[in-house]
Design a protein around this motif. Structure first.
Motif, short mmCIF file in Angstrom:
data_model
loop_
_atom_site.label_atom_id
_atom_site.label_comp_id
_atom_site.label_asym_id
_atom_site.label_seq_id
_atom_site.Cartn_x
_atom_site.Cartn_y
_atom_site.Cartn_z
N LEU A 49 30.09 0.94 6.88
CA LEU A 49 31.02 -0.27 6.88
C LEU A 49 32.14 -0.49 8.21
O LEU A 49 32.80 0.53 8.36
CB LEU A 49 31.98 -0.27 5.44
N SER A 62 30.51 2.38 0.25
CA SER A 62 29.88 1.29 -0.06
C SER A 62 28.47 1.66 -0.23
O SER A 62 27.79 2.60 0.26
CB SER A 62 30.07 0.52 1.16
N VAL A 75 31.35 -2.92 -2.47
CA VAL A 75 32.31 -2.34 -1.71
C VAL A 75 33.48 -1.89 -2.83
O VAL A 75 33.86 -2.75 -3.61
CB VAL A 75 33.14 -3.01 -0.39
#
Length: 697
Positions: A49, A62, A75
């Motif tokens: 991410l 995530s 997430v």
């Protein structure tokens, strides 16, 4: 019998596959998660991410969650709070999360494919709902990234090659670049059409014969500058400055896919600290080149314990006596770390407090000052404090004075300097013992204040320095490493300075001289990596990396460590460091873990899709040395093309797993200094072989 053999064969194949699969899990390619509602276990792809170009680490990663063949990135809801500026309310009874932003109220129910936005129901993309998921015992509410981010006005993109989701502010343009002086500090101003987030990266090129550079990557932007004073060279725009340590400022479009990334490079004449802020009122990125305080540690310096304030340039500072406290104010400085209270209870100091100080009447209201306060134990006073600076460090001694007029400093991999400050000219004798490889200096006691001691230097030039007092003279015996030479020069300053320059000719003339290896100690800071009852991966990876660093330096390699202490460095940043320094090889050091405690051994991961780098050969050579030197079970080499650090690097790159912390026998070895030294030696042997047999052939 045939059926039994076939079953055993299948079992062996599955067992072998599980080891390599779990190695990938540890680097978050595939992870095992638990559904918090049903208790069901499943394997999913982890997702990297990036927010504004910065890596985001979360304890529950995530991930790419699939329902009925359709996938969405989920997430942790904490990411929404910490990075997207929203607030969260949780309804435990109904298992509902309410996300509150300026203009949006979003209600998500665990396991429901519907959401309510400002009172209206809507379907979630691909029918992937919010989930309650667990990873290694940690449970988090996970929400659909693209749906939430776009509802909050952000742009979301996907980098397939590394399974990375990017979240950025809406697209803007870079419209101008200026250089100014502000409060005696050089300032670079980058004008934009709106708010942006960016990722700064400092490259210390001056350590390796080049120039230092500050790189600013600004995602989701393009360049729209109409300034005739700027020079256009191909696709790059350049501004010449050559003032206050700033040489040039360069701008170009660094990446086009999946979204534009503008790169600003600021070339510097000398090492500098920096502070980057965004002025929302004027839509300007402001880069102030001022000192930064990056850490404070207790260390042994010049034969005494010292509180060392590490900064990024030569510091200016004030020392203030407040009775039971001693204050060190670092001027034109910014605090670079979050810790503001360090318990010491040693050497007469109870604790250290650090803060970005709001100037009082002793300073101008706009001054930037980092204040370090030493709370002294009862009975201590300012008379017991000695403060000096050494290079970019401020040293505070309490109850123990350092050797006065004496300093030894390593300046490069094959160069160090011993400095003695005497009261009068020519008041010393010099001799060299060729048999023992020792330099002897004889200095009258009335010319300098030293003490009987032995300093175990053990760097590439000097083994040790011993100081003996015969009542009238100090006898300074410097034991040199093999092939170390020395040169003495004298400098008249406020005092008469003797400077002894040491160089190691073996290193200087090494065939590896000028060859750069970037050493990446895995994990760090908020990312502990794998763990066992006695170990955390981030600590032992760093220790092994430091040992490897020393071995490479002694052989003549130039080296750089992506982290030198327990700090978090993003995955993309690690690769960017290696690329920015134009490294010849990249080695990421890790230790492994497996749910089956019987699994033990070593393996090496590589990116096999980039044939131009020959990563596979590098992996094979290093793995063979690891197996031989550690007498370890051989789990082979494995192509892991989605791992960021070995995919995004542009030079031969590997990720080495040095043993299984989850195996009791292997853990008992890993916990020892000797094993980690041996592990570093095997990595060194493999790197050296790869240079000898491939890169320098």
């Amino acid at each position: 019998m045939k059926r039994l053999l076939s079953v055993l064969l299948v079992f062996i194949m599955i067992l072998g596959m599980s080891v390599t699969a779990f190695a990938a899990k540890q680097e978050r390619t595939v992870v095992e998660i638990t559904d918090g509602m049903s208790g069901k276990l499943q394997e999913v792809y982890a997702v990297n991410l990036l927010m504004g170009g910065r890596d985001i680490y979360t304890d529950v990663p995530s991930l790419l969650y699939t329902i009925k063949g359709k996938s969405r990135t989920l997430v942790p809801i904490r990411f929404v709070v910490e990075n997207l500026g929203a607030q969260i309310e949780w309804d435990q009874k109904n298992k509902e999360a309410t996300i509150l932003a300026e203009e949006k109220t979003i209600v998500l129910k665990i396991d429901s494919a519907k959401a309510i936005v400002n009172g209206k129901e809507c379907s979630l993309p691909n029918g992937v709902p919010a989930k309650l998921l667990g990873y290694q015992g940690n449970y988090r509410t996970m929400v659909p990234l693209r749906f939430i981010a776009e509802q909050l006005g952000m742009d979301v993109n996907w980098i397939q090659e590394t399974t990375t989701a990017t979240v950025d502010l809406p697209k803007q343009s870079i419209t101008g670049i200026e250089f100014r002086e502000y409060k005696d500090v050089p300032r670079v101003v980058i004008k934009t059409t709106g708010k942006v987030k960016l990722s700064p990266l400092y490259l210390p090129g001056s350590r390796f014969g080049g120039t230092d550079r500050l790189i600013l990557d600004i995602p989701n932007t393009n360049i729209d500058i109409n300034d005739p004073s700027l020079i256009k060279e191909g696709s790059e725009i350049k501004k010449k400055v050559y003032d206050m340590g700033v040489m040039t400022i360069r701008a170009s479009l660094f990446e086009k896919s999946p979204r534009n990334v503008t790169r600003i490079v600021i070339d510097l004449a000398l090492p500098r600290g920096y502070d980057v802020t965004f002025d929302e009122e004027n839509n300007e990125i402001k880069v102030d080149f001022l000192n930064t305080v990056k850490s404070i540690k207790m260390e042994n310096r010049n034969n005494a314990d010292a509180i060392v304030i590490h900064t990024d340039e030569i510091p200016a500072y004030n020392v203030i006596d407040l009775g039971d406290r001693v204050v060190v104010d670092i001027l034109n400085a910014k605090l670079k770390f979050d810790k503001n209270n360090i318990l010491v209870s040693k050497n007469g100091v109870k604790r250290i407090r650090i803060s970005q100080f709001n100037p009082d009447d002793n300073y101008d209201k706009d001054d930037k000052i980092v204040r370090v306060v030493l709370d002294l134990e009862k009975g201590q006073s300012f008379e017991n404090i000695f403060v000096e600076d050494e290079g970019m460090d401020i040293l505070v001694y309490v109850n123990s004075k350092p050797l006065q007029g004496f300093s030894y400093k390593k300046e490069a991999v094959n160069k160090s300097i011993l400095k003695l400050s005497l009261e009068e000219r020519d008041m010393y004798d010099e001799d060299y013992n060729d048999n023992n490889h020792e330099l002897l200096l004889k200095v009258p006691k009335d010319q300098i204040s030293l003490a009987d001691t032995t300093l175990n230097i053990d760097d590439s030039m000097v083994k040790s320095i011993a100081i003996d007092d015969d009542g009238k003279y100090y006898h300074i015996t410097i034991r040199l490493q093999d092939e170390t030479t020395y040169k003495i020069k004298t400098v008249d300053d406020e005092k008469y300075n003797i400077q002894v320059e040491f160089k190691n000719k073996k290193i200087e003339n090494s065939r590896y001289s000028g060859k750069m290896v970037v050493i990446d100690a895995g994990h760090g800071g908020k990312d502990p990596g794998a763990s066992s009852s006695r170990l955390k991966e981030k600590h032992i990876a760093l220790d092994t990396a430091q040992k490897l660093n020393k071995l490479l330096e002694e052989a003549g390699f130039s080296t750089y460590m992506t982290r030198a202490d327990d700090t978090y460095v993003g995955l993309y940043e690690r690769a960017a460091i290696a690329n920015g320094l134009n490294a010849d090889a990249f080695v990421s050091v890790h230790y492994n873990w497996h749910p089956n405690p019987k699994i033990r051994g070593v393996e090496v991961l590589y990116n096999g899709e980039d044939k131009s780098r020959d990563n596979k050969t590098f992996a094979r050579i290093v793995k063979n040395e690891m197996v031989k030197g550690l007498k370890a079970v051989d789990h082979g080499i494995h192509n892991r093309p989605k791992l960021v650090v070995i995919r995004e690097t542009k030079m031969p790159a590997i990720l080495a797993e040095m043993g299984f912390m989850s195996n009791a026998g292997e853990e008992a070895k890993i916990v020892t200094e000797s094993y980690r030294q041996k592990a570093a030696q095997t990595l060194f042997n493999g790197i050296k072989r790869y240079f000898d047999e491939v890169l320098l052939k």
